[in-house]
Design an enzyme around this catalytic site. Sequence first.
Site, PDB file in Angstrom:
ATOM      1  N   LYS A  26      -4.091   3.674   2.864  1.00 33.88           N
ATOM      2  CA  LYS A  26      -5.254   2.944   2.343  1.00 33.88           C
ATOM      3  C   LYS A  26      -6.390   3.914   1.973  1.00 33.88           C
ATOM      4  O   LYS A  26      -7.075   3.729   0.970  1.00 33.88           O
ATOM      5  CB  LYS A  26      -5.709   1.909   3.365  1.00 33.88           C
ATOM      6  CG  LYS A  26      -4.665   0.789   3.540  1.00 33.88           C
ATOM      7  CD  LYS A  26      -4.894  -0.035   4.774  1.00 33.88           C
ATOM      8  CE  LYS A  26      -3.862  -1.153   4.901  1.00 33.88           C
ATOM      9  NZ  LYS A  26      -3.878  -1.817   6.209  1.00 33.88           N
ATOM     10  N   GLY A  61      -2.444 -10.129   8.048  1.00 32.18           N
ATOM     11  CA  GLY A  61      -2.062 -11.524   8.293  1.00 32.18           C
ATOM     12  C   GLY A  61      -1.690 -12.227   7.004  1.00 32.18           C
ATOM     13  O   GLY A  61      -2.066 -11.800   5.909  1.00 32.18           O
ATOM     14  N   LYS A  84       0.814  -1.238   0.000  1.00 32.20           N
ATOM     15  CA  LYS A  84       0.000   0.000   0.000  1.00 32.20           C
ATOM     16  C   LYS A  84       0.832   1.265   0.000  1.00 32.20           C
ATOM     17  O   LYS A  84       0.423   2.283  -0.533  1.00 32.20           O
ATOM     18  CB  LYS A  84      -0.997   0.015   1.159  1.00 32.20           C
ATOM     19  CG  LYS A  84      -0.401  -0.259   2.527  1.00 32.20           C
ATOM     20  CD  LYS A  84      -0.641  -1.662   2.951  1.00 32.20           C
ATOM     21  CE  LYS A  84       0.453  -2.102   3.872  1.00 32.20           C
ATOM     22  NZ  LYS A  84       0.038  -3.056   4.858  1.00 32.20           N
TER      23      LYS A  84
HETATM   24  N1  HSE Z   1      -0.072  -3.527   9.238  1.00 27.08           N
HETATM   25  C1  HSE Z   1      -1.238  -3.662   8.434  1.00 27.08           C
HETATM   26  C2  HSE Z   1      -2.445  -3.783   9.353  1.00 27.08           C
HETATM   27  C3  HSE Z   1      -1.109  -4.858   7.560  1.00 27.08           C
HETATM   28  O1  HSE Z   1      -2.249  -4.004  10.554  1.00 27.08           O
HETATM   29  O2  HSE Z   1      -3.569  -3.639   8.901  1.00 27.08           O
HETATM   30  C4  HSE Z   1      -2.177  -4.994   6.536  1.00 27.08           C
HETATM   31  O3  HSE Z   1      -2.226  -3.917   5.670  1.00 27.08           O
END
Ligand code: HSE
Length: 403
Positions: free
Chosen positions: A200, A297, A100
């Site tokens: 995101k 995950g 991302k």
């Molecule tokens: N570190 C991110 C989270 C991983 O905890 O959502 C997934 O994008």
Amino acid sequence: MIQAAILGFGVVGSGVLEIIKEHADHFSGKAGGVLNVKYILDIRDFSAHPMAELFTNDFETILNDPEVSVIAEVIGGVEPAYTYTKKALLAGKNVVTSNKELVAKKGTELLKIAKENGVSYMFEASVGGGIPIIRPLNQCLAANTINEVMGILNGTTNYILTSMFKKGKSFETALKTAQELGYAERNPEADVEGIDACRKVAILASLITGKEVNPEKIYTEGITKITLEDIKAAEKMGYVIKLIGYIQMCQNRLFARVSPVLVPNNNPLAVVEDVFNGILVVGDSTGEVMFYGKGAGKRPTASAVVADMIDIAQNRPKGKFMWTENDDKDFMMDISESSSQFFVRVKDVSEEAAEKIFGKIIVSKSDEFEMAFITSEMNEKEFEDKKKLLGYGNILSCIRVHR
Ligand code: HSE
């Protein structure tokens, strides 16, 4: 046979290999041929790995192999992922990714290069881990004007906030467990400071508007200042605290924000717990549509990466996910232009004194010295002025409240 390469053999990369190996037969129908991993790029030593023959530390070997048509970039971060992705697209290879940071920062350029070279750059795994959200926004909801998106977009922080809320765990203990479970970013600051959720939001906002949204222009606040006391006071008032990525279209302008928010118990996002993500999308024809699933995950994220690989093998889509440069300086609204209700926790302030400044408030007292209250809706600037009148020294915390 579709020949693929995996760049990066970390949590997600190993998940991609596992899924492809386990489901090779199942994919052959869907992908119009067997999807085969020919190379794995990683600088570490995997000579003892059962599939040691697949590993290379030389990207050029992959780039120069005409058989390789799909590359899964799961290295994360900007470099060397950016250089590898650019070279691969220029060489006419399709690239799929869970990265991302790279999509948010360099997506506009990489999508353009992909289009010019007749290949795809796909990133279903970059938002919501295993939850389908990029494709639904782009295709299934394509007939809608999307007016609003509200989402829990970071599994690590949702895991931490849930552990604090349900088990009374400290922030540090909960973060450590999230790291051990493989949810957190390499640098957990990106999770807890809201940076990952911001990337995101930038990706979703770019897709919705078709215009580049710079993550640096999105107001971003993390969860490091949230205390157990805030969580308990919010609970007493019928709310849970969540890290929310928020997107709203106001006429033709975009408002985007990442911050902790008090979410009322009756909002569907209030029950999204642990590593789960939830994304509420409001389309003009559909109304509210909710997406829910594991947002981080190994296997959930790898599942979305492999789905993009299958899509490429099956449909050879070109320019499916797309946005372009944006020169409109006035496109994004500033946080100062927005309004909210605010949750305020104070010490040594009477209800009467707070009401004198804020007008009608909803109060929850914890003891004779501390109380929390929720204001009516007001502009951010107006709230800052009122905070000053209350006295910064008396304020323990301030958190926005979802309408
Ligand atoms: N570190 C991110 C989270 C991983 O905890 O959502 C997934 O994008």
